[in-house]
Motif scaffolding. Structure first.
Motif, PDB file in Angstrom:
ATOM      1  N   MET A   1      10.632  44.507  11.352  1.00  0.00           N
ATOM      2  CA  MET A   1       9.503  43.891  10.647  1.00  0.00           C
ATOM      3  C   MET A   1       9.700  42.380  10.601  1.00  0.00           C
ATOM      4  SD  MET A   1       8.148  44.538   6.747  1.00  0.00           S
ATOM      5  CE  MET A   1       7.801  46.265   7.125  1.00  0.00           C
ATOM      6  N   ALA A   2       8.647  41.635  10.892  1.00  0.00           N
ATOM      7  CA  ALA A   2       8.743  40.178  10.897  1.00  0.00           C
ATOM      8  C   ALA A   2       8.968  39.663   9.478  1.00  0.00           C
ATOM      9  CB  ALA A   2       7.469  39.560  11.479  1.00  0.00           C
ATOM     10  N   GLU A   3       9.810  38.609   9.378  1.00  0.00           N
ATOM     11  CA  GLU A   3      10.078  38.018   8.070  1.00  0.00           C
ATOM     12  C   GLU A   3       8.847  37.283   7.553  1.00  0.00           C
ATOM     13  OE1 GLU A   3      13.107  34.754   6.011  1.00  0.00           O
ATOM     14  OE2 GLU A   3      13.343  35.333   8.120  1.00  0.00           O
ATOM     15  N   VAL A   4       8.522  37.499   6.299  1.00  0.00           N
ATOM     16  CA  VAL A   4       7.383  36.837   5.677  1.00  0.00           C
ATOM     17  C   VAL A   4       7.898  35.639   4.890  1.00  0.00           C
ATOM     18  CG1 VAL A   4       5.468  37.054   4.067  1.00  0.00           C
ATOM     19  CG2 VAL A   4       6.084  38.975   5.542  1.00  0.00           C
ATOM     20  N   THR A   5       7.438  34.465   5.236  1.00  0.00           N
ATOM     21  CA  THR A   5       7.859  33.245   4.557  1.00  0.00           C
ATOM     22  C   THR A   5       6.829  32.884   3.498  1.00  0.00           C
ATOM     23  OG1 THR A   5       8.923  32.458   6.576  1.00  0.00           O
ATOM     24  CG2 THR A   5       8.490  30.834   4.863  1.00  0.00           C
ATOM     25  N   ARG A   6       7.281  32.743   2.262  1.00  0.00           N
ATOM     26  CA  ARG A   6       6.338  32.423   1.197  1.00  0.00           C
ATOM     27  C   ARG A   6       5.918  30.961   1.307  1.00  0.00           C
ATOM     28  NH1 ARG A   6       8.171  29.380  -2.962  1.00  0.00           N
ATOM     29  NH2 ARG A   6      10.406  29.208  -3.377  1.00  0.00           N
ATOM     30  N   PRO A   7       4.749  30.630   0.809  1.00  0.00           N
ATOM     31  CA  PRO A   7       4.299  29.232   0.875  1.00  0.00           C
ATOM     32  C   PRO A   7       5.124  28.333  -0.031  1.00  0.00           C
ATOM     33  CG  PRO A   7       2.772  30.560  -0.424  1.00  0.00           C
ATOM     34  CD  PRO A   7       3.740  31.524   0.204  1.00  0.00           C
ATOM     35  N   LEU A   8       5.148  27.045   0.294  1.00  0.00           N
ATOM     36  CA  LEU A   8       5.791  26.058  -0.553  1.00  0.00           C
ATOM     37  C   LEU A   8       4.989  25.916  -1.841  1.00  0.00           C
ATOM     38  CD1 LEU A   8       6.598  23.300   2.088  1.00  0.00           C
ATOM     39  CD2 LEU A   8       8.219  24.850   0.992  1.00  0.00           C
ATOM     40  N   ARG A   9       5.662  25.980  -2.959  1.00  0.00           N
ATOM     41  CA  ARG A   9       5.009  25.933  -4.265  1.00  0.00           C
ATOM     42  C   ARG A   9       5.019  24.492  -4.770  1.00  0.00           C
ATOM     43  NH1 ARG A   9       4.757  30.886  -6.734  1.00  0.00           N
ATOM     44  NH2 ARG A   9       5.120  30.015  -8.815  1.00  0.00           N
ATOM     45  N   VAL A  10       3.840  23.949  -5.064  1.00  0.00           N
ATOM     46  CA  VAL A  10       3.686  22.545  -5.442  1.00  0.00           C
ATOM     47  C   VAL A  10       3.160  22.434  -6.864  1.00  0.00           C
ATOM     48  CG1 VAL A  10       2.499  20.378  -4.925  1.00  0.00           C
ATOM     49  CG2 VAL A  10       3.295  21.835  -3.054  1.00  0.00           C
ATOM     50  N   LEU A  11       3.791  21.565  -7.641  1.00  0.00           N
ATOM     51  CA  LEU A  11       3.333  21.222  -8.986  1.00  0.00           C
ATOM     52  C   LEU A  11       2.834  19.781  -8.972  1.00  0.00           C
ATOM     53  CD1 LEU A  11       3.236  21.844 -12.109  1.00  0.00           C
ATOM     54  CD2 LEU A  11       5.537  20.859 -12.213  1.00  0.00           C
ATOM     55  N   ILE A  12       1.655  19.539  -9.529  1.00  0.00           N
ATOM     56  CA  ILE A  12       1.051  18.209  -9.556  1.00  0.00           C
ATOM     57  C   ILE A  12       1.165  17.636 -10.958  1.00  0.00           C
ATOM     58  CG2 ILE A  12      -1.091  16.898  -9.264  1.00  0.00           C
ATOM     59  CD1 ILE A  12      -1.970  19.117  -7.280  1.00  0.00           C
ATOM     60  N   VAL A  13       1.728  16.429 -11.057  1.00  0.00           N
ATOM     61  CA  VAL A  13       1.915  15.784 -12.356  1.00  0.00           C
ATOM     62  C   VAL A  13       1.234  14.418 -12.324  1.00  0.00           C
ATOM     63  CG1 VAL A  13       3.559  14.992 -14.094  1.00  0.00           C
ATOM     64  CG2 VAL A  13       4.139  16.946 -12.626  1.00  0.00           C
ATOM     65  N   ASP A  14       0.161  14.260 -13.096  1.00  0.00           N
ATOM     66  CA  ASP A  14      -0.579  12.998 -13.131  1.00  0.00           C
ATOM     67  C   ASP A  14      -1.436  12.993 -14.391  1.00  0.00           C
ATOM     68  OD1 ASP A  14      -2.695  10.889 -12.469  1.00  0.00           O
ATOM     69  OD2 ASP A  14      -1.438  10.811 -10.666  1.00  0.00           O
ATOM     70  N   ASP A  15      -1.544  11.835 -15.041  1.00  0.00           N
ATOM     71  CA  ASP A  15      -2.342  11.785 -16.268  1.00  0.00           C
ATOM     72  C   ASP A  15      -3.836  11.631 -16.003  1.00  0.00           C
ATOM     73  OD1 ASP A  15      -2.198   9.172 -15.384  1.00  0.00           O
ATOM     74  OD2 ASP A  15      -1.921   8.301 -17.376  1.00  0.00           O
ATOM     75  N   ASP A  16      -4.227  11.480 -14.748  1.00  0.00           N
ATOM     76  CA  ASP A  16      -5.634  11.357 -14.373  1.00  0.00           C
ATOM     77  C   ASP A  16      -6.129  12.712 -13.872  1.00  0.00           C
ATOM     78  OD1 ASP A  16      -8.099  10.868 -13.069  1.00  0.00           O
ATOM     79  OD2 ASP A  16      -7.529   8.798 -12.646  1.00  0.00           O
ATOM     80  N   ALA A  17      -7.062  13.318 -14.611  1.00  0.00           N
ATOM     81  CA  ALA A  17      -7.560  14.645 -14.248  1.00  0.00           C
ATOM     82  C   ALA A  17      -8.239  14.647 -12.882  1.00  0.00           C
ATOM     83  CB  ALA A  17      -8.534  15.151 -15.304  1.00  0.00           C
ATOM     84  N   LEU A  18      -8.889  13.542 -12.527  1.00  0.00           N
ATOM     85  CA  LEU A  18      -9.556  13.473 -11.224  1.00  0.00           C
ATOM     86  C   LEU A  18      -8.545  13.454 -10.087  1.00  0.00           C
ATOM     87  CD1 LEU A  18     -12.477  10.956 -11.899  1.00  0.00           C
ATOM     88  CD2 LEU A  18     -12.617  13.430 -11.584  1.00  0.00           C
ATOM     89  N   VAL A  19      -7.437  12.738 -10.289  1.00  0.00           N
ATOM     90  CA  VAL A  19      -6.381  12.714  -9.276  1.00  0.00           C
ATOM     91  C   VAL A  19      -5.789  14.111  -9.101  1.00  0.00           C
ATOM     92  CG1 VAL A  19      -4.078  11.838  -8.713  1.00  0.00           C
ATOM     93  CG2 VAL A  19      -5.832  10.284  -9.588  1.00  0.00           C
ATOM     94  N   ARG A  20      -5.525  14.773 -10.219  1.00  0.00           N
ATOM     95  CA  ARG A  20      -4.969  16.132 -10.136  1.00  0.00           C
ATOM     96  C   ARG A  20      -5.921  17.057  -9.390  1.00  0.00           C
ATOM     97  NH1 ARG A  20      -4.171  15.368 -15.682  1.00  0.00           N
ATOM     98  NH2 ARG A  20      -5.508  17.140 -16.204  1.00  0.00           N
ATOM     99  N   ALA A  21      -7.212  16.971  -9.719  1.00  0.00           N
ATOM    100  CA  ALA A  21      -8.199  17.835  -9.063  1.00  0.00           C
ATOM    101  C   ALA A  21      -8.279  17.539  -7.575  1.00  0.00           C
ATOM    102  CB  ALA A  21      -9.564  17.662  -9.726  1.00  0.00           C
ATOM    103  N   GLY A  22      -8.239  16.251  -7.220  1.00  0.00           N
ATOM    104  CA  GLY A  22      -8.316  15.883  -5.807  1.00  0.00           C
ATOM    105  C   GLY A  22      -7.120  16.372  -5.018  1.00  0.00           C
ATOM    106  N   LEU A  23      -5.927  16.217  -5.574  1.00  0.00           N
ATOM    107  CA  LEU A  23      -4.722  16.684  -4.892  1.00  0.00           C
ATOM    108  C   LEU A  23      -4.718  18.205  -4.777  1.00  0.00           C
ATOM    109  CD1 LEU A  23      -2.049  14.334  -6.519  1.00  0.00           C
ATOM    110  CD2 LEU A  23      -2.754  14.336  -4.121  1.00  0.00           C
ATOM    111  N   TRP A  24      -5.164  18.871  -5.848  1.00  0.00           N
ATOM    112  CA  TRP A  24      -5.215  20.341  -5.830  1.00  0.00           C
ATOM    113  C   TRP A  24      -6.130  20.825  -4.702  1.00  0.00           C
ATOM    114  CZ3 TRP A  24      -3.385  23.417 -10.340  1.00  0.00           C
ATOM    115  CH2 TRP A  24      -3.478  24.792 -10.104  1.00  0.00           C
TER     116      TRP A  24
END
Length: 220
Positions: A1-24
């Motif tokens: 069975m082929a190995e399944v690689t999980r996605p890289l998990r990213v946390l976004i930290v910024d005090d600007d909600a618009l920046v967080r939404a854009g990066l997300w």
């Protein structure tokens, strides 16, 4: 069975909600990357890291309660720390230096093209530092002017074997592990073992700090 690689998990930290939404929106649709959470201040980072176990944290610098430098330092002291990329509009020498000394594996400006941010997430997660050439040169020029840093760096590097010092020099030149292996006639596994040994002996967190120490010592 082929190995399944999980996605890289990213946390976004910024005090600007618009920046967080854009990066997300930008990152969450990319294959192999999953945005798992966000925080609006450095004070929220420990709880967010506990809840989401990120591989990479995109970290703003200027936040109202706990800034990105302090939050990065706290993250990098954890038993299994995530990698940190500082993403900011403030590129002063002091900010860059403090971020790297705190353990950040990358430093990017917020006007960095999206493709470059995606690349940075993948590279930093793999242990490869990401820093623009202009910022690197400016920072190294600044660091190299301090004689006390030179003496400390020389003393620190003296504990390494000659082979480890060759690896340090290659890392300082921006070589990836595969390039170091070819240049020094080593296997990839041997290069990785040397890098791990260097980090342990010098009490450093990542390759960027190895490069800084080499420049402090006048080796690159």
């Amino acid at each position: 069975m082929a190995e399944v690689t999980r996605p890289l998990r990213v946390l976004i930290v910024d005090d600007d909600a618009l920046v967080r939404a854009g990066l997300w929106m930008m990152l969450d649709g990319i294959h192999g990357i999953a945005v798992v959470g966000e925080a609006a201040d450095g004070a929220e980072v420990p709880a967010a890291a506990d809840a989401h176990s990120p591989d990479v944290v995109l970290m703003d610098l200027r936040m109202p309660r706990v800034d990105g430098i302090a939050a990065t330092r706290a993250l990098r002291r954890r038993p299994h720390p995530p990698e940190v990329i500082v993403l900011t509009t403030f590129d002063t020498d002091e900010n860059i230096l403090h971020a790297l000394r705190a353990g950040a594996g990358g430093f990017l400006l917020k006007d960095t093209p999206p493709a470059r941010i995606v690349q940075a997430v993948r590279l930093v997660a793999a242990g490869e530092p990401i820093l623009s050439p202009q910022i690197t040169r400016r920072l190294m020029d600044r660091v190299a002017t301090h004689a006390d840093a030179y003496q400390r760096a020389r003393a620190a590097l003296a504990v390494l074997s000659p082979r480890e010092q060759q690896v340090v020099l290659a890392v300082a030149k921006g070589r990836a592990n595969a390039e170091i292996a070819a240049e020094l006639f080593m296997s990839l596994a041997t290069v990785k073992a040397h890098v791990s040994a260097i980090l342990g002996k010098l009490g450093l967190d990542n390759r960027t700090q190895i490069a800084l120490l080499a420049h402090d010592a006048g080796l690159a």
